[in-house]
Design a protein around this motif. Sequence first.
Motif, mmCIF file in Angstrom:
data_model
loop_
_atom_site.group_PDB
_atom_site.id
_atom_site.type_symbol
_atom_site.label_atom_id
_atom_site.label_comp_id
_atom_site.label_asym_id
_atom_site.label_seq_id
_atom_site.Cartn_x
_atom_site.Cartn_y
_atom_site.Cartn_z
ATOM 1 N N GLY A 263 35.337 47.998 50.243
ATOM 2 C CA GLY A 263 34.168 48.773 49.858
ATOM 3 C C GLY A 263 34.450 50.241 49.658
ATOM 4 N N LEU B 175 31.018 42.126 49.480
ATOM 5 C CA LEU B 175 30.148 43.272 49.234
ATOM 6 C C LEU B 175 28.830 43.117 49.996
ATOM 7 C CD1 LEU B 175 29.728 45.956 47.918
ATOM 8 C CD2 LEU B 175 29.089 44.808 45.787
ATOM 9 N N LEU C 247 27.350 54.674 50.588
ATOM 10 C CA LEU C 247 26.182 53.828 50.823
ATOM 11 C C LEU C 247 25.366 54.285 52.026
ATOM 12 C CD1 LEU C 247 24.437 51.349 50.261
ATOM 13 C CD2 LEU C 247 26.056 49.988 51.606
ATOM 14 N N CYS D 134 24.075 42.951 44.809
ATOM 15 C CA CYS D 134 25.503 43.231 44.904
ATOM 16 C C CYS D 134 26.271 42.481 43.815
ATOM 17 C CB CYS D 134 26.034 42.801 46.267
ATOM 18 S SG CYS D 134 25.240 43.626 47.684
ATOM 19 N N ALA E 122 36.819 50.732 46.436
ATOM 20 C CA ALA E 122 36.466 49.838 45.331
ATOM 21 C C ALA E 122 37.010 50.329 43.995
ATOM 22 C CB ALA E 122 34.951 49.680 45.261
ATOM 23 N N ALA F 239 30.929 46.787 42.467
ATOM 24 C CA ALA F 239 32.304 47.151 42.791
ATOM 25 C C ALA F 239 33.022 47.700 41.566
ATOM 26 C CB ALA F 239 33.048 45.932 43.338
ATOM 27 N N CYS G 278 28.209 52.572 42.191
ATOM 28 C CA CYS G 278 29.271 51.706 41.685
ATOM 29 C C CYS G 278 30.629 52.343 41.902
ATOM 30 C CB CYS G 278 29.066 51.386 40.211
ATOM 31 S SG CYS G 278 29.176 52.800 39.109
ATOM 32 N N THR H 280 30.371 42.125 42.230
ATOM 33 C CA THR H 280 31.771 42.528 42.387
ATOM 34 C C THR H 280 32.582 42.344 41.103
ATOM 35 O OG1 THR H 280 32.316 40.323 43.227
ATOM 36 C CG2 THR H 280 31.781 42.033 44.851
ATOM 37 N N LEU I 153 30.455 53.467 46.200
ATOM 38 C CA LEU I 153 30.100 52.552 47.289
ATOM 39 C C LEU I 153 30.352 53.173 48.659
ATOM 40 C CD1 LEU I 153 31.445 49.077 46.095
ATOM 41 C CD2 LEU I 153 29.118 49.961 45.973
ATOM 42 N N SER I 154 31.331 54.050 48.746
ATOM 43 C CA SER I 154 31.637 54.681 50.034
ATOM 44 C C SER I 154 30.508 55.591 50.514
ATOM 45 C CB SER I 154 32.940 55.488 49.930
ATOM 46 O OG SER I 154 32.807 56.541 48.982
ATOM 47 N N LEU J 249 24.339 47.620 43.547
ATOM 48 C CA LEU J 249 25.691 47.955 43.978
ATOM 49 C C LEU J 249 26.694 47.195 43.139
ATOM 50 C CD1 LEU J 249 25.378 47.806 47.890
ATOM 51 C CD2 LEU J 249 25.149 49.797 46.409
#
Length: 381
Positions: free
Chosen positions: A183, A261, A371, A310, A186, A344, A364, A312, A368-369, A342
Motif C-alpha cells: 500500500g 488493498l 489514506l 478498492c 503502490a 493501486a 491512487c 488494484t 495511497l500512503s 482507491l
Amino acid sequence: MTAQAPKPPVHLCIATGQNAANLIPLLQYEAKEVWILQTPAMKSSATHLAQALRDPERTVVRKDFDDADPACTKRSAERVAEQLAGRHVVLHVTGGTKSMVLALRDGMRLLETGTGRLDILYAETPRQQIDWLGEHPRTEPMADVLDLNRMLLVQGYRIDGDNRHAQAQARAQARAAMTRELGENAARYGRAFSPLAALASRAAEAEADRDLTQQFQYSPGGTFAELLRKAREQGLLQWDGEDAITFPSRDVAGYFAGGWLEEFVLLKLVGGLVMPSRFSCNLQVVSAEDVPNEIDAMVMHRNRALLIECKTGRQRDPAGAFYKLAQLRERLGGSVASALYLSAQTLGDDHRRRAKEYRIEVLCGEELSRLVAWLRNWKER
C-alpha cells in the motif's frame, strides 16, 4: 389516589426518501413513542424507518396519510391532530412536502388550545445540528448516534456478511507487513499488480490444489522480482526465481488478486481511527427486495457515511466503477454520504475529471500512503 405519570411526548415524523434525518433526532432524544406518517408513495420508507427504530422500550405506529391534493392533505392532518388531542407532540418537519408540513403545523396548533403542547424540530444534517422552531427557538448540536447497522436499516438494507469478525482481522494482522509494503509503495510496484493479480485470480478460483501453481509468461525482474522475494520471505508464496509461482492457499491467492488493498483499509480502520460498530470491509448487504450488493468498505462518523471502492489492477475505463460507487453511495448512505475510490494504479486526468463529475474523491498510486490523513480530514469536515 396516586397521580399517573405523564405520558412521554409523541414524536410525529413524515416518512421520506432520506429517513436518516428522521432517525437521528428520534435516537438522540430517545423517543419512546413514534408516529410515522406514510403517504402512498412512502410506505416502504416508513417500513425501513420502523425497522431501524425497533426497540422493546419504544412504541412505533405507522399512520396512513393521504396527500393526493391540498384538501386531502388538510383532512389527513386534522385527523392526526384529533387523535393526539391533549398530548405533548414533537413535530419533525424534516421530511414531507411543504404542503404536508404546513397542514400538520396548522393542525397540531389545535393542541395548544387545550391541554396539549406542540414542539417543532428540523434536523439540519449537513450542518450537524437540530433546530427547534416555535415560541422558544434554539439550535442544538446533533449527536453522533448512527452506527453502520442502523444506517443500512433505515436505507432499506441489512448486512449479509462482512469481515469485522476476529478471524478476518487476525488474518489481516498476520500479513500486515506485506500489506503495508504494497500500500505504501503502490506507485513503485504498480506495474507488477496486474500480472500478479491475473495469476492469483486463476489460483483463487481453481478447484484443484495443483492449480495453486501458476506460470508467468516471463521471469519477473526488477521491482516485480523484489516484491515476489519479500512475499516469499514472509511465507505468502513460493517462487523459484523463474516463471513459476505457488500460492499456499486460495485465501492467499485472493489476497494477491486484490484483497490486499481491502486489508490495507481494514488495518487503518481497526487501529482506533473509527469505532468498531462504525465500519466494515468486504461488506455484503441485501435490500428489502433481496437484491445483493457488495462494497469494499463503509464507514460511519457523525451520522455521515463514507463508501470506499478498492481497485488494484489496471483500469482502462473506470467510469463504470465510478457510476456503481455513486449509486451505492446514494442507496446505502443517503444524501450526505461521501465516496472514495482507491486505486493501486495511477489514474489519468480524464479519469479524475470523470470521478469529480460523480462527486467521488480519488487516492491512487503513491497517494495511497496518505489514506489515514485523508480519513482524518474527512472526519473533521
